[in-house]
Design a protein around this motif. Sequence first.
Motif, PDB file in Angstrom:
ATOM      1  N   THR A  62      40.664  34.714  27.924  1.00 27.69           N
ATOM      2  CA  THR A  62      41.514  34.346  29.066  1.00 27.69           C
ATOM      3  C   THR A  62      41.770  35.548  29.961  1.00 27.69           C
ATOM      4  O   THR A  62      41.658  35.455  31.193  1.00 27.69           O
ATOM      5  N   GLU A  63      42.108  36.678  29.353  1.00 30.48           N
ATOM      6  CA  GLU A  63      42.360  37.890  30.137  1.00 30.48           C
ATOM      7  C   GLU A  63      41.093  38.361  30.844  1.00 30.48           C
ATOM      8  O   GLU A  63      41.140  38.808  31.989  1.00 30.48           O
ATOM      9  N   SER A  64      39.962  38.242  30.178  1.00 30.53           N
ATOM     10  CA  SER A  64      38.679  38.622  30.779  1.00 30.53           C
ATOM     11  C   SER A  64      38.372  37.732  31.982  1.00 30.53           C
ATOM     12  O   SER A  64      37.943  38.216  33.036  1.00 30.53           O
ATOM     13  N   ASP A  65      38.601  36.433  31.829  1.00 31.91           N
ATOM     14  CA  ASP A  65      38.355  35.497  32.931  1.00 31.91           C
ATOM     15  C   ASP A  65      39.263  35.793  34.119  1.00 31.91           C
ATOM     16  O   ASP A  65      38.826  35.715  35.273  1.00 31.91           O
ATOM     17  N   LYS A  66      40.514  36.163  33.854  1.00 34.35           N
ATOM     18  CA  LYS A  66      41.440  36.524  34.932  1.00 34.35           C
ATOM     19  C   LYS A  66      40.912  37.738  35.699  1.00 34.35           C
ATOM     20  O   LYS A  66      40.958  37.773  36.927  1.00 34.35           O
ATOM     21  N   ARG A  67      40.442  38.747  34.947  1.00 35.44           N
ATOM     22  CA  ARG A  67      39.929  39.960  35.603  1.00 35.44           C
ATOM     23  C   ARG A  67      38.689  39.661  36.441  1.00 35.44           C
ATOM     24  O   ARG A  67      38.500  40.260  37.498  1.00 35.44           O
ATOM     25  N   LYS A  68      37.874  38.747  35.989  1.00 37.46           N
ATOM     26  CA  LYS A  68      36.657  38.404  36.735  1.00 37.46           C
ATOM     27  C   LYS A  68      36.967  37.719  38.057  1.00 37.46           C
ATOM     28  O   LYS A  68      36.165  37.766  38.981  1.00 37.46           O
ATOM     29  N   LYS A  69      38.136  37.092  38.157  1.00 41.59           N
ATOM     30  CA  LYS A  69      38.519  36.374  39.377  1.00 41.59           C
ATOM     31  C   LYS A  69      39.155  37.288  40.421  1.00 41.59           C
ATOM     32  O   LYS A  69      39.345  36.873  41.557  1.00 41.59           O
ATOM     33  N   ILE A  70      39.478  38.506  40.030  1.00 40.64           N
ATOM     34  CA  ILE A  70      40.080  39.440  40.975  1.00 40.64           C
ATOM     35  C   ILE A  70      38.997  39.912  41.949  1.00 40.64           C
ATOM     36  O   ILE A  70      37.925  40.350  41.530  1.00 40.64           O
ATOM     37  N   PRO A  71      39.269  39.806  43.248  1.00 35.33           N
ATOM     38  CA  PRO A  71      38.273  40.298  44.224  1.00 35.33           C
ATOM     39  C   PRO A  71      37.948  41.771  43.971  1.00 35.33           C
ATOM     40  O   PRO A  71      38.809  42.552  43.556  1.00 35.33           O
ATOM     41  N   ILE A  72      36.730  42.155  44.221  1.00 35.15           N
ATOM     42  CA  ILE A  72      36.266  43.520  43.975  1.00 35.15           C
ATOM     43  C   ILE A  72      37.153  44.541  44.678  1.00 35.15           C
ATOM     44  O   ILE A  72      37.480  45.583  44.116  1.00 35.15           O
ATOM     45  N   GLU A  73      37.556  44.240  45.910  1.00 33.95           N
ATOM     46  CA  GLU A  73      38.369  45.185  46.672  1.00 33.95           C
ATOM     47  C   GLU A  73      39.707  45.456  45.970  1.00 33.95           C
ATOM     48  O   GLU A  73      40.155  46.588  45.875  1.00 33.95           O
ATOM     49  N   VAL A  74      40.341  44.413  45.478  1.00 32.79           N
ATOM     50  CA  VAL A  74      41.622  44.561  44.792  1.00 32.79           C
ATOM     51  C   VAL A  74      41.422  45.323  43.484  1.00 32.79           C
ATOM     52  O   VAL A  74      42.196  46.216  43.142  1.00 32.79           O
ATOM     53  N   GLY A  75      40.375  44.988  42.757  1.00 32.14           N
ATOM     54  CA  GLY A  75      40.087  45.681  41.505  1.00 32.14           C
ATOM     55  C   GLY A  75      39.837  47.157  41.733  1.00 32.14           C
ATOM     56  O   GLY A  75      40.293  48.006  40.959  1.00 32.14           O
ATOM     57  N   THR A  76      39.128  47.485  42.800  1.00 35.33           N
ATOM     58  CA  THR A  76      38.842  48.878  43.120  1.00 35.33           C
ATOM     59  C   THR A  76      40.125  49.622  43.472  1.00 35.33           C
ATOM     60  O   THR A  76      40.338  50.752  43.021  1.00 35.33           O
ATOM     61  N   LEU A  77      40.994  48.988  44.253  1.00 42.18           N
ATOM     62  CA  LEU A  77      42.275  49.615  44.593  1.00 42.18           C
ATOM     63  C   LEU A  77      43.107  49.858  43.346  1.00 42.18           C
ATOM     64  O   LEU A  77      43.707  50.925  43.179  1.00 42.18           O
ATOM     65  N   PHE A  78      43.153  48.892  42.455  1.00 40.43           N
ATOM     66  CA  PHE A  78      43.903  49.028  41.207  1.00 40.43           C
ATOM     67  C   PHE A  78      43.323  50.159  40.356  1.00 40.43           C
ATOM     68  O   PHE A  78      44.043  50.998  39.839  1.00 40.43           O
ATOM     69  N   PHE A  79      41.996  50.194  40.226  1.00 40.89           N
ATOM     70  CA  PHE A  79      41.341  51.227  39.428  1.00 40.89           C
ATOM     71  C   PHE A  79      41.629  52.603  40.022  1.00 40.89           C
ATOM     72  O   PHE A  79      41.991  53.531  39.297  1.00 40.89           O
ATOM     73  N   ASN A  80      41.473  52.753  41.325  1.00 39.89           N
ATOM     74  CA  ASN A  80      41.696  54.041  41.970  1.00 39.89           C
ATOM     75  C   ASN A  80      43.152  54.494  41.850  1.00 39.89           C
ATOM     76  O   ASN A  80      43.415  55.683  41.750  1.00 39.89           O
ATOM     77  N   ALA A  81      44.075  53.551  41.875  1.00 40.13           N
ATOM     78  CA  ALA A  81      45.493  53.892  41.763  1.00 40.13           C
ATOM     79  C   ALA A  81      45.811  54.412  40.352  1.00 40.13           C
ATOM     80  O   ALA A  81      46.690  55.243  40.187  1.00 40.13           O
ATOM     81  N   ARG A  82      45.088  53.912  39.363  1.00 39.74           N
ATOM     82  CA  ARG A  82      45.323  54.343  37.984  1.00 39.74           C
ATOM     83  C   ARG A  82      44.684  55.694  37.686  1.00 39.74           C
ATOM     84  O   ARG A  82      45.162  56.439  36.854  1.00 39.74           O
ATOM     85  N   TYR A  83      43.590  56.017  38.359  1.00 44.95           N
ATOM     86  CA  TYR A  83      42.862  57.241  38.059  1.00 44.95           C
ATOM     87  C   TYR A  83      42.815  58.093  39.280  1.00 44.95           C
ATOM     88  O   TYR A  83      42.395  59.020  39.560  1.00 44.95           O
TER      89      TYR A  83
END
Length: 83
Positions: A62-83
């Motif tokens: 379920t968590e994996s499926d949720k992450r797959k639905k996140i648009p790439i742009e949002v995922g990239t912003l989240f990743f960059n904010a963490r690192y």
Amino acid sequence: ILSPKEEEVATMFAAKVGTKHENNQILRDNFWKCFEKDLNKEHGITCIEKCDFTGIHKHIQTESDKRKKIPIEVGTLFFNARY
């Protein structure tokens, strides 16, 4: 009910459910050695065959499926904010 440490170890194995690794006897034996050390004896679980990892596996999926639905742009912003 698992303690946080028990859940952490169980989650590592549950991630293997449904893969070719799930029935790998060496992996199962190694997992059990680690899990048994952290497992509260009050659970009464004495072997891996008495464990049902489907609930944890479903949560992982379920968590994996949720992450797959996140648009790439949002995922990239989240990743960059963490690192």
